[in-house]
Design an enzyme around this catalytic site. Structure first.
Site, PDB file in Angstrom:
ATOM      1  N   ASP A   1       3.420 -33.295 -51.459  1.00  0.00           N
ATOM      2  CA  ASP A   1       2.937 -32.210 -52.324  1.00  0.00           C
ATOM      3  C   ASP A   1       3.366 -30.848 -51.798  1.00  0.00           C
ATOM      4  O   ASP A   1       3.197 -29.841 -52.490  1.00  0.00           O
ATOM      5  CB  ASP A   1       1.406 -32.257 -52.459  1.00  0.00           C
ATOM      6  N   ASN A   2       3.927 -30.786 -50.605  1.00  0.00           N
ATOM      7  CA  ASN A   2       4.361 -29.516 -50.035  1.00  0.00           C
ATOM      8  C   ASN A   2       5.877 -29.395 -49.968  1.00  0.00           C
ATOM      9  O   ASN A   2       6.407 -28.558 -49.236  1.00  0.00           O
ATOM     10  CB  ASN A   2       3.746 -29.326 -48.641  1.00  0.00           C
TER      11      ASN A   2
ATOM     12  N   GLY B   1      -5.633 -26.461 -55.781  1.00  0.00           N
ATOM     13  CA  GLY B   1      -7.052 -26.299 -55.488  1.00  0.00           C
ATOM     14  C   GLY B   1      -7.426 -24.858 -55.212  1.00  0.00           C
ATOM     15  O   GLY B   1      -8.582 -24.465 -55.318  1.00  0.00           O
TER      16      GLY B   1
ATOM     17  N   ASP C   1     -13.377 -24.285 -51.422  1.00  0.00           N
ATOM     18  CA  ASP C   1     -13.838 -23.095 -52.139  1.00  0.00           C
ATOM     19  C   ASP C   1     -12.768 -22.359 -52.937  1.00  0.00           C
ATOM     20  O   ASP C   1     -13.049 -21.355 -53.594  1.00  0.00           O
ATOM     21  CB  ASP C   1     -14.491 -22.125 -51.140  1.00  0.00           C
ATOM     22  N   GLY C   2     -11.522 -22.791 -52.828  1.00  0.00           N
ATOM     23  CA  GLY C   2     -10.471 -22.114 -53.598  1.00  0.00           C
ATOM     24  C   GLY C   2     -10.031 -20.783 -53.019  1.00  0.00           C
ATOM     25  O   GLY C   2      -9.262 -20.046 -53.637  1.00  0.00           O
TER      26      GLY C   2
HETATM   27  P1  AMP Z   1      -2.077 -28.225 -48.230  1.00  0.00           P
HETATM   28  O1  AMP Z   1      -1.545 -29.516 -47.703  1.00  0.00           O
HETATM   29  O2  AMP Z   1      -2.702 -27.358 -47.201  1.00  0.00           O
HETATM   30  O3  AMP Z   1      -1.019 -27.473 -48.997  1.00  0.00           O
HETATM   31  O4  AMP Z   1      -3.272 -28.543 -49.273  1.00  0.00           O
HETATM   32  C1  AMP Z   1      -3.547 -29.824 -49.743  1.00  0.00           C
HETATM   33  C2  AMP Z   1      -4.467 -29.754 -50.941  1.00  0.00           C
HETATM   34  O5  AMP Z   1      -5.714 -29.162 -50.608  1.00  0.00           O
HETATM   35  C3  AMP Z   1      -3.932 -28.986 -52.129  1.00  0.00           C
HETATM   36  O6  AMP Z   1      -4.306 -29.655 -53.292  1.00  0.00           O
HETATM   37  C4  AMP Z   1      -4.644 -27.656 -52.007  1.00  0.00           C
HETATM   38  O7  AMP Z   1      -4.742 -26.999 -53.244  1.00  0.00           O
HETATM   39  C5  AMP Z   1      -6.002 -28.080 -51.486  1.00  0.00           C
HETATM   40  N1  AMP Z   1      -6.689 -27.016 -50.754  1.00  0.00           N
HETATM   41  C6  AMP Z   1      -6.382 -26.520 -49.527  1.00  0.00           C
HETATM   42  N2  AMP Z   1      -7.241 -25.548 -49.175  1.00  0.00           N
HETATM   43  C7  AMP Z   1      -8.114 -25.394 -50.200  1.00  0.00           C
HETATM   44  C8  AMP Z   1      -9.243 -24.537 -50.453  1.00  0.00           C
HETATM   45  N3  AMP Z   1      -9.650 -23.621 -49.576  1.00  0.00           N
HETATM   46  N4  AMP Z   1      -9.877 -24.682 -51.643  1.00  0.00           N
HETATM   47  C9  AMP Z   1      -9.484 -25.598 -52.540  1.00  0.00           C
HETATM   48  N5  AMP Z   1      -8.458 -26.433 -52.362  1.00  0.00           N
HETATM   49  C10 AMP Z   1      -7.761 -26.339 -51.210  1.00  0.00           C
HETATM   50 MG    MG Z   2       0.012 -27.553 -50.487  1.00  0.00          MG
END
Ligand code: AMP
Ligand code: MG
Length: 566
Positions: free
Chosen positions: A292-293, A120, A153-154
């Site tokens: 996913d991590n 994301g 917001d990516g």
């Molecule tokens: P995480 O568990 O923090 O690694 O993220 C879980 C999901 O949320 C993943 O698909 C990330 O790409 C997405 N994600 C986290 N923060 C953002 C962000 N600011 N913008 C877009 N996608 C995000």
């Molecule tokens: Mg992640």
């Protein structure tokens, strides 16, 4: 410190690197690319990735770079701060040879199936063949939206980008497998975040980290196609991952069938088990161990609300989102990884003739973890291991138990782990002191206790006579083991110091560096980066980085607690 040896042929622009984009060449692409069309969040079916582009930022500036990572890629480290490299690292320019894409994956978050997640806010630029001939994916984290951004917001903020950059490099230098970090670029754009989830969103400086790893494929990458019944995509992902990342496992004539897949799962299980022992031996708490991590390579990936133990507390997690369940607490990490691996293996069942080989691989996880943990503890304490099998009906790791008690344990180690959490006892300082203490003289235990008493306890006033007695008894048993081993004391001390860091990326040290950088003073950040790249050798003038957590940091945000807002 790693001396970055830059070869004469090192290049100054990313476009001159040796790009070979296997992932996008060998796997099915999303037919709707996000190169020209507006980027709208959506479900992407039947594809491993979507071609996309980073979104430009206002005013990129290089804040930190790892010279060693640059040199390994064939890049001249001195070129990264300037054009043409800088615009590529900021996502403002797609250099020749790149084929940017966002990866499609799913995952179990906090134990529940979450469906499609995907990159994301990470955009892979492509794969470079490094100076050793290995493929390395370069990925910009915080480079703008992709079809997988859902409602976000990516982007990424400076504080979390500093934490990811520093920890990637710190873990590497602690000997823990990890994704690396090439660069940290500030963007000049503001990113709005509600840091405490209390309705007070505020603009913060934005940043982009360029991460580097042989592959960013996750356990959840395989779960997504299976959840959708897309066995063709699952088969392509498995075959391609084995060919790219585990070429030794490919069968005769390039076949990838059930027996190759079973060997693949076994390898992922082994690597993950060893990774967990690595995390536990340095006191690392990941904070968000969703499927996913977790990397299919068994490397640490996705640094978010992570932390290192200050005082030994098996129940500690830095992640405020996990305060209810504490699913990802320090002492639970080995079990959670086992659970995640079971989700991964289950996702591969449609490609198998039967589940037995997968079950066998999963069954080996706990014993591989236990033996890795025991040898890590033996190395940290500088003693031989005297392991006993833990009875099948013993309660596995829960709070208060040694992180090793899964299938085997050494009673000397287990008893230390019941002592450590009784009062606040610093994890890193205690092991450093135990590992190199000379216990051969008659007064060895007295001297060691005198040192511990004044240097590892957060509140020496909480030491009761009973606890002091228990500590001294344990130290006598420890000394007996050291004496029985009959190693040369200097050799033992040097070997233990090489695995027990004196300097660690403690959360409060990161927070100090972040606060200073936010005020425009980058010096503390650069010093901390230097310190964590050489964690085992004591150096004059660095006492601050080897100390107990100061009182101000006990409950301070960013120190003991972190939110996912990043
Ligand atoms: P995480 O568990 O923090 O690694 O993220 C879980 C999901 O949320 C993943 O698909 C990330 O790409 C997405 N994600 C986290 N923060 C953002 C962000 N600011 N913008 C877009 N996608 C995000
Ligand atoms: Mg992640």
């Amino acid at each position: 410190m790693t001396a970055a040896s830059t070869s004469a042929s090192a290049v100054r622009d990313l476009g001159e690197l040796d790009w070979d984009n296997r992932f996008t060449r060998d796997l099915p692409a999303d037919p709707i690319d996000a190169l020209d069309a507006p980027i709208l969040p959506r479900q992407v079916e039947g594809a491993a990735f979507t071609r996309t582009r980073p979104t430009s930022v206002a005013e990129p500036a290089l804040l930190l770079a790892s010279d060693a990572v640059a040199a390994d890629l064939g890049l001249d480290p001195s070129a990264l701060a300037d054009e043409p490299a800088l615009s590529a690292l900021a996502g403002n320019r797609v250099a020749d040879g790149m084929d940017p894409f966002a990866m499609n994956y799913g995952g179990h978050q906090f134990g529940n199936w979450a469906g499609q997640l995907g990159d994301g806010r990470a955009i892979a630029l492509g794969e470079v063949v490094d100076t050793s001939g290995h493929h390395q994916t370069l990925q910009l984290k915080g480079a703008g939206p992709t079809p997988y951004s859902r409602r976000a917001d990516g982007r990424a903020v400076l504080r979390s980008s500093i934490r990811e950059f520093l920890c990637s490099e710190a873990m590497h230098h602690l000997g823990v497998p990890t994704t690396r970090a090439l660069s940290l670029v500030t963007t000049g754009d503001a990113v709005v975040r509600d840091m405490f989830y209390d309705g007070n969103a505020a603009p913060e400086p934005g940043a982009i980290v360029c991460r580097v790893a042989p592959s960013f494929v996750r356990l959840g990458t395989f779960e997504l196609p299976t959840s959708r019944g897309d066995i063709d995509l699952l088969g392509s992902l498995v075959a391609t991952t084995i060919r790219h990342s585990y070429p030794d496992l490919v069968g005769p004539d390039g076949t990838v069938g059930p027996s190759q897949i079973a060997a693949f799962v076994q390898t992922v299980v082994d690597r993950t088990a060893r990774l967990m022992a690595d995390w536990m031996r340095v006191g690392f708490v990941h904070g968000v161990m969703n499927t996913d991590n977790l990397s299919v390579l068994g490397v640490t990936i996705d640094y978010g609300p992570y932390g290192f133990l200050d005082d030994v507390d098996l129940d500690w997690t830095p992640n405020t989102t996990d305060f209810g369940q504490r699913r990802y607490r320090y002492g639970n990490q080995p079990r959670v990884a086992g659970w995640n691996l079971a989700r991964f293996a289950s996702a591969l069942v449609p490609l198998m003739d039967g589940v037995e080989p997968l079950q066998e691989a999963l069954d080996s996880y706990f014993s591989t973890y236990s033996s890795s943990w025991l040898s890590a503890m033996g190395a940290k304490l500088g003693v031989s291991v005297d392991a006993v099998t833990v009875p099948d009906d013993a309660e596995p790791t829960t709070s208060g138990n040694s992180p090793g008690t899964l299938t085997a344990e050494d009673p000397l180690f287990a008893d230390l782990w019941t002592l450590l959490p009784r009062v606040e006892t610093d994890f890193t300082r205690t092991f450093r002191a135990l590992g190199h203490a000379d216990l051969t003289p008659a007064d060895g235990v007295d001297r060691l206790w005198a040192e511990l008493e004044t240097t590892v306890f957060y509140r020496p006033d909480t030491l009761t006579d009973e606890l002091v007695g228990d500590w001294r008894n344990w130290l006598e048993r420890f000394a007996a083991r050291v004496v029985a081993d009959a190693r040369d004391p200097a050799e033992r001390a040097a070997a233990a110091d090489a695995v027990n860091p004196i300097y660690l990326l403690r959360n409060w040290l990161s927070q100090e560096a972040i606060d200073a950088a936010t005020r425009g003073d980058e010096e503390p950040l650069r010093t901390l980066f230097d310190v964590v790249r050489d964690p085992f050798v004591e150096r004059d003038g660095l006492e601050h980085y080897a100390g107990l957590r100061p009182d101000w940091a006990r409950d301070a945000p960013g120190c003991s607690t972190l939110s996912c807002s990043s």
